[in-house]
Motif scaffolding. Structure first.
Motif, PDB file in Angstrom:
ATOM      1  N   VAL A 233       0.876  -1.180   0.000  1.00 58.42           N
ATOM      2  CA  VAL A 233       0.000   0.000   0.000  1.00 58.42           C
ATOM      3  C   VAL A 233       0.915   1.232   0.000  1.00 58.42           C
ATOM      4  CG1 VAL A 233      -1.743   1.327   1.277  1.00 58.42           C
ATOM      5  CG2 VAL A 233      -1.844  -1.181   1.275  1.00 58.42           C
ATOM      6  N   THR A 234       0.673   2.139  -0.949  1.00 59.96           N
ATOM      7  CA  THR A 234       1.573   3.290  -1.087  1.00 59.96           C
ATOM      8  C   THR A 234       0.888   4.560  -0.574  1.00 59.96           C
ATOM      9  OG1 THR A 234       2.533   2.251  -3.038  1.00 59.96           O
ATOM     10  CG2 THR A 234       2.973   4.598  -2.748  1.00 59.96           C
ATOM     11  N   PRO A 235       1.493   5.199   0.436  1.00 56.78           N
ATOM     12  CA  PRO A 235       0.913   6.454   0.948  1.00 56.78           C
ATOM     13  C   PRO A 235       1.350   7.640   0.082  1.00 56.78           C
ATOM     14  CG  PRO A 235       2.872   5.898   2.175  1.00 56.78           C
ATOM     15  CD  PRO A 235       2.723   4.824   1.136  1.00 56.78           C
ATOM     16  N   ASP A 236       0.995   8.854   0.514  1.00 55.10           N
ATOM     17  CA  ASP A 236       1.432  10.057  -0.209  1.00 55.10           C
ATOM     18  C   ASP A 236       2.737  10.597   0.365  1.00 55.10           C
ATOM     19  OD1 ASP A 236      -1.023  10.410  -1.883  1.00 55.10           O
ATOM     20  OD2 ASP A 236      -1.919  10.444   0.116  1.00 55.10           O
ATOM     21  N   LEU A 237       2.892  10.411   1.665  1.00 51.84           N
ATOM     22  CA  LEU A 237       4.092  10.887   2.358  1.00 51.84           C
ATOM     23  C   LEU A 237       4.519   9.817   3.347  1.00 51.84           C
ATOM     24  CD1 LEU A 237       2.798  14.436   3.373  1.00 51.84           C
ATOM     25  CD2 LEU A 237       4.742  14.050   1.844  1.00 51.84           C
ATOM     26  N   CYS A 238       5.806   9.783   3.674  1.00 49.41           N
ATOM     27  CA  CYS A 238       6.201   8.918   4.788  1.00 49.41           C
ATOM     28  C   CYS A 238       7.361   9.541   5.544  1.00 49.41           C
ATOM     29  CB  CYS A 238       6.531   7.503   4.325  1.00 49.41           C
ATOM     30  SG  CYS A 238       8.139   7.309   3.585  1.00 49.41           S
ATOM     31  N   SER A 239       7.483   9.109   6.788  1.00 52.50           N
ATOM     32  CA  SER A 239       8.629   9.518   7.590  1.00 52.50           C
ATOM     33  C   SER A 239       9.548   8.309   7.732  1.00 52.50           C
ATOM     34  CB  SER A 239       8.178   9.998   8.971  1.00 52.50           C
ATOM     35  OG  SER A 239       7.344   9.025   9.564  1.00 52.50           O
ATOM     36  N   LEU A 240      10.830   8.574   7.737  1.00 47.97           N
ATOM     37  CA  LEU A 240      11.835   7.521   7.936  1.00 47.97           C
ATOM     38  C   LEU A 240      12.803   7.980   9.022  1.00 47.97           C
ATOM     39  CD1 LEU A 240      12.758   6.790   4.189  1.00 47.97           C
ATOM     40  CD2 LEU A 240      11.470   5.256   5.701  1.00 47.97           C
ATOM     41  N   GLY A 241      13.422   7.025   9.700  1.00 48.19           N
ATOM     42  CA  GLY A 241      14.431   7.371  10.713  1.00 48.19           C
ATOM     43  C   GLY A 241      15.207   6.112  11.037  1.00 48.19           C
ATOM     44  N   LYS A 242      15.705   6.033  12.247  1.00 50.65           N
ATOM     45  CA  LYS A 242      16.390   4.839  12.750  1.00 50.65           C
ATOM     46  C   LYS A 242      17.392   4.264  11.743  1.00 50.65           C
ATOM     47  CE  LYS A 242      12.730   3.938  16.107  1.00 50.65           C
ATOM     48  NZ  LYS A 242      13.131   4.218  17.447  1.00 50.65           N
ATOM     49  N   ILE A 243      16.991   3.264  10.936  1.00 55.39           N
ATOM     50  CA  ILE A 243      17.962   2.541  10.100  1.00 55.39           C
ATOM     51  C   ILE A 243      18.681   3.470   9.114  1.00 55.39           C
ATOM     52  CG2 ILE A 243      18.172   0.786   8.266  1.00 55.39           C
ATOM     53  CD1 ILE A 243      15.997  -0.822   9.739  1.00 55.39           C
ATOM     54  N   ILE A 244      17.974   4.471   8.555  1.00 55.31           N
ATOM     55  CA  ILE A 244      18.608   5.277   7.498  1.00 55.31           C
ATOM     56  C   ILE A 244      19.752   6.141   8.021  1.00 55.31           C
ATOM     57  CG2 ILE A 244      16.582   5.304   5.980  1.00 55.31           C
ATOM     58  CD1 ILE A 244      16.244   8.305   6.825  1.00 55.31           C
ATOM     59  N   GLY A 245      19.895   6.269   9.340  1.00 60.30           N
ATOM     60  CA  GLY A 245      21.014   7.033   9.888  1.00 60.30           C
ATOM     61  C   GLY A 245      22.153   6.142  10.360  1.00 60.30           C
ATOM     62  N   GLY A 246      21.991   4.830  10.214  1.00 54.20           N
ATOM     63  CA  GLY A 246      23.075   3.910  10.566  1.00 54.20           C
ATOM     64  C   GLY A 246      23.599   4.093  11.988  1.00 54.20           C
ATOM     65  N   GLY A 247      22.742   4.562  12.902  1.00 55.19           N
ATOM     66  CA  GLY A 247      23.182   4.758  14.286  1.00 55.19           C
ATOM     67  C   GLY A 247      23.545   6.195  14.599  1.00 55.19           C
ATOM     68  N   PHE A 248      23.319   7.078  13.639  1.00 53.28           N
ATOM     69  CA  PHE A 248      23.581   8.508  13.852  1.00 53.28           C
ATOM     70  C   PHE A 248      22.258   9.284  13.744  1.00 53.28           C
ATOM     71  CE2 PHE A 248      27.650   6.809  12.994  1.00 53.28           C
ATOM     72  CZ  PHE A 248      28.553   7.624  13.658  1.00 53.28           C
ATOM     73  N   PRO A 249      22.233  10.530  14.253  1.00 55.71           N
ATOM     74  CA  PRO A 249      20.965  11.272  14.232  1.00 55.71           C
ATOM     75  C   PRO A 249      20.604  11.731  12.825  1.00 55.71           C
ATOM     76  CG  PRO A 249      22.502  12.179  15.855  1.00 55.71           C
ATOM     77  CD  PRO A 249      23.275  11.260  14.971  1.00 55.71           C
ATOM     78  N   LEU A 250      19.737  10.971  12.191  1.00 54.17           N
ATOM     79  CA  LEU A 250      19.260  11.330  10.854  1.00 54.17           C
ATOM     80  C   LEU A 250      17.892  10.706  10.631  1.00 54.17           C
ATOM     81  CD1 LEU A 250      21.307  11.515   7.620  1.00 54.17           C
ATOM     82  CD2 LEU A 250      19.188  10.220   7.583  1.00 54.17           C
ATOM     83  N   ALA A 251      16.976  11.504  10.140  1.00 51.47           N
ATOM     84  CA  ALA A 251      15.639  11.014   9.790  1.00 51.47           C
ATOM     85  C   ALA A 251      15.216  11.784   8.553  1.00 51.47           C
ATOM     86  CB  ALA A 251      14.667  11.241  10.951  1.00 51.47           C
ATOM     87  N   ALA A 252      14.031  11.471   8.037  1.00 55.96           N
ATOM     88  CA  ALA A 252      13.639  12.117   6.778  1.00 55.96           C
ATOM     89  C   ALA A 252      12.140  12.119   6.618  1.00 55.96           C
ATOM     90  CB  ALA A 252      14.271  11.370   5.601  1.00 55.96           C
ATOM     91  N   VAL A 253      11.665  13.104   5.851  1.00 60.55           N
ATOM     92  CA  VAL A 253      10.289  13.091   5.370  1.00 60.55           C
ATOM     93  C   VAL A 253      10.382  13.070   3.846  1.00 60.55           C
ATOM     94  CG1 VAL A 253      10.184  15.630   5.615  1.00 60.55           C
ATOM     95  CG2 VAL A 253       8.080  14.323   5.337  1.00 60.55           C
ATOM     96  N   GLY A 254       9.548  12.230   3.250  1.00 62.19           N
ATOM     97  CA  GLY A 254       9.589  12.137   1.789  1.00 62.19           C
ATOM     98  C   GLY A 254       8.225  11.813   1.248  1.00 62.19           C
ATOM     99  N   GLY A 255       8.070  11.991  -0.060  1.00 56.99           N
ATOM    100  CA  GLY A 255       6.768  11.652  -0.640  1.00 56.99           C
ATOM    101  C   GLY A 255       6.591  12.184  -2.037  1.00 56.99           C
ATOM    102  N   ARG A 256       5.309  12.332  -2.387  1.00 59.37           N
ATOM    103  CA  ARG A 256       4.924  12.810  -3.717  1.00 59.37           C
ATOM    104  C   ARG A 256       5.590  14.147  -4.001  1.00 59.37           C
ATOM    105  NH1 ARG A 256      -1.353  13.023  -3.160  1.00 59.37           N
ATOM    106  NH2 ARG A 256      -0.967  15.118  -3.945  1.00 59.37           N
ATOM    107  N   LYS A 257       6.034  14.317  -5.250  1.00 58.92           N
ATOM    108  CA  LYS A 257       6.790  15.526  -5.577  1.00 58.92           C
ATOM    109  C   LYS A 257       5.955  16.796  -5.383  1.00 58.92           C
ATOM    110  CE  LYS A 257       9.668  17.481  -9.167  1.00 58.92           C
ATOM    111  NZ  LYS A 257      10.211  17.358 -10.501  1.00 58.92           N
ATOM    112  N   ASP A 258       4.669  16.742  -5.775  1.00 55.24           N
ATOM    113  CA  ASP A 258       3.863  17.974  -5.658  1.00 55.24           C
ATOM    114  C   ASP A 258       3.710  18.397  -4.191  1.00 55.24           C
ATOM    115  OD1 ASP A 258       2.199  15.647  -5.357  1.00 55.24           O
ATOM    116  OD2 ASP A 258       0.459  16.962  -5.440  1.00 55.24           O
TER     117      ASP A 258
END
Ligand SMILES: Cc1ncc(COP(=O)(O)O)c(C=O)c1O
Length: 429
Positions: free
Chosen positions: A255-280
Motif C-alpha cells: 500500500v503506497t501512501p502520499d508521504l512517509c517519515s523515515l528514521g532509525k535505520i537510514i542514519g546507521g546509528g547517527f541522528p538522521l531522519a527524513a520526510v519524503g513523498g509525492r513531488k507535488d
C-alpha cells in the motif's frame, strides 16, 4: 575481543547520573544499566556484563553494532569534516538511494529525528489541504510534538474521536485539532472520515502500529478513503522503513501512501531522519516552485549531516541483497516460535505479537488488534519476564524484540535458553 575497562568511577556513575539528569537518565531506558560497548548482536555494560542485544539502540542498529563497513564509512568522513550546513556528497547519494527504494518517495528532506520528520509530514499535508486537523490512531506513536502526543497512551479512555493529551504543557487547542480513531477498525474509520473529511489535513498511521500488524484490508481502506477525499495519507515508517523490506512497510503490505517519515535505520546509528513523498507535496519546501505564499520553510542545523549520511548509505548497502531480509526474518521466526513454545510449555497465557524483525510477548488470553487490546495484557508479568531475560544475558526494551542481521546462531541459542529459563522462573514469582 578487547576487555572493558572497569574504572573506579564506574560504580558511582548511576548516582552521578541522578544528580545531573532528571530521573537519572536520558529519558529512554531506566538508569540501572550503563552501556559501555556494542559489537554485532551483543552489548556490554560498564561492569563488563555481556548481553545479546534486542534493543538495538531502539532499532537503528539493524545490521548490528559497529559493523565494519559502517565504521569504515564514518571514519573516512570524520577527518574530512563533520558538518557543513550545505549539500554534501553522502547526503545526495543517500537521498537518491531512498528515492529509488521507497515507493511513495519522489523527493526527500533530511532532518535529525523522527519527531521532526512526522512534524513536517503533518505540516506539509495541512499546508497542501489548507485544513488544520489531523487524524491519528489511538496508541500510534509519532514522536514528541504536540500533535503526536495526542492519545498515544491515554490512561483514561475517551469516546472516539476525542483526542486526549499525553503530556502537560500542550495547548488545550491542540486536542481540538486531532481526531482519534481505533487502529484496525475499518468501519469506525470510514464513519469518522465521512463525518470529518472537510476539516482534515492529514491521516497519519504507523502501518504496523507499535507491534500490531494491520488487519487484512485495513491499510487499503485508509488508502481508498483518503484518495477519495484527496487527504494526504502519511505512513510513519520510522520503525518499519528498511526493516520489513528494503522498501519498508509500504512494500511489505503493498500500500503506497502520499508521504512517509523515515528514521532509525537510514542514519546507521547517527541522528538522521527524513520526510519524503509525492513531488507535488514535497515541492512545498521549494520557494521557487510554489512561491512565497505557499512556501513551507524547513531548516535544521544538522539536516543531511555527512557523517550520518555516510553511515546510512553504508547501512543500506549492506541491506541491498535480498538475503539480508531472509536472514533477519529467519532469525526472528525461530525466536517467535521458541517464545510461543516456551509460553505453552510453562503454562502462560500469552500472545506473540508482531513480525519476525520486531515482536514481543504479551501476557493475555485475548487477541490484540488495537491499543485497548494491549491494555488488557499483564504488564507486571511482562516486566518480570524482561527482568528475568536480562539476568539470563538477554537485553531488550520494555516492549520489543528488535532482531538484527548480526544476530548469529550463538546469540539465538543463548536467547532460546534465556527465554525458557525466564518462562520457567516466572512461575516462581
Ligand atoms: C513510529 C515512530 N515515529 C516517530 C518516532 C520518533 O523518532 P525519534 O525518536 O527519532 O524522534 C519513533 C521513535 O521511536 C517511532 O517509533
Amino acid at each position: 575481543m578487547t576487555e572493558i575497562e572497569i574504572s573506579p568511577l564506574n560504580d558511582d556513575l548511576s548516582l552521578r547520573a541522578h544528580a545531573v539528569l532528571p530521573g537519572g537518565h536520558f529519558g529512554n531506558m531506566a538508569s540501572d544499566v550503563i552501556i559501555a560497548r556494542g559489537k554485532e548482536g551483543r552489548i556490554w555494560d560498564n561492569r563488563g556484563n555481556e548481553y545479546v542485544d534486542f534493543l538495538l539502540g531502539s532499532g537503528p542498529m539493524f545490521v548490528g553494532h559497529a559493523h565494519p563497513k559502517v565504521t569504515e564509512a564514518v571514519l573516512n568522513q570524520v577527518p574530512n569534516g563533520t558538518t557543513f550546513f550545505a549539500n554534501n556528497v553522502h547526503g545526495i547519494k543517500l537521498a537518491e538511494e531512498i528515492c529509488a527504494a521507497v515507493n511513495c518517495i519522489e523527493q526527500i528532506r533530511f532532518v535529525s529525528s523522527g519527531s521532526e520528520a512526522t512534524l513536517y509530514a503533518m505540516r506539509i499535508a495541512r499546508a497542501y489541504r489548507e485544513r488544520d486537523k489531523v487524524l491519528k490512531f489511538e496508541g500510534g506513536y509519532h514522536g514528541m510534538s504536540d500533535y503526536s502526543l495526542m492519545s498515544l497512551a491515554p490512561k483514561t479512555l475517551s469516546n472516539f474521536p476525542q483526542a486526549i493529551p499525553d503530556s502537560p504543557g500542550i495547548p488545550k487547542k491542540v486536542s481540538e485539532e486531532v481526531i482519534v480513531a481505533p487502529f484496525n477498525d475499518t468501519d469506525m474509520f470510514k464513519t469518522i472520515l465521512e463525518e470529518h473529511h472537510e476539516q482534515l489535513g492529514a491521516v497519519i498511521v504507523e502501518p504496523f502500529q507499535r507491534l500490531i500488524p494491520p488487519a487484512p484490508g485495513f491499510l487499503e481502506v485508509l488508502r481508498d478513503m483518503t484518495l477519495k477525499y484527496d487527504i494526504p495519507l502519511i505512513f510513519d515508517e520510522i520503525v518499519t522503513g528498511f526493516r520489513f523490506a528494503y522498501g519498508g512497510a509500504q512494500e511489505f503490505y503493498s500500500v503506497t501512501p502520499d508521504l512517509c517519515s523515515l528514521g532509525k535505520i537510514i542514519g546507521g546509528g547517527f541522528p538522521l531522519a527524513a520526510v519524503g513523498g509525492r513531488k507535488d507535496l514535497m515541492q512545498l519546501f521549494d520557494k521557487d516552485a510554489v512561491g512565497d505564499k505557499h512556501f513551507l520553510p524547513q531548516i535544521g542545523t544538522l539536516s543531511g549531516n555527512p557523517v550520518a549520511s555516510a553511515a546510512g548509505l553504508a547501512t543500506l548497502e549492506i541491506l541491498q541483497p535480498k538475503s539480508a531480509y531472509e536472514t533477519v526474518f529467519d532469525t526472528g521466526r525461530v525466536l517467535m516460535g521458541e517464545l510461543e513454545a516456551a509460553m505453552k510449555d510453562y503454562g502462560h497465557s500469552a500472545v506473540i505479537l508482531g513480525e519476525p524483525p520486531l515482536f514481543d510477548v504479551f501476557f493475555t488470553n485475548n487477541e490484540i488488534s488495537d491499543y485497548r487490546g494491549i491494555l488488557k495484557a499483564d504488564t507486571k508479568k511482562g516486566s518480570a519476564f524482561n527482568k528475568l531475560l536480562r539476568s539470563n544475558q538477554v537485553f531488550k526494551g520494555d516492549s520489543k524484540f528488535y532482531v538484527s542481521l548480526a544476530h548469529n546462531e550463538d546469540d539465538v541459542n543463548i536467547t532460546v535458553k534465556a527465554i525458557r529459563e525466564a518462562a520457567r522462573a516466572l512461575n516462581d514469582i
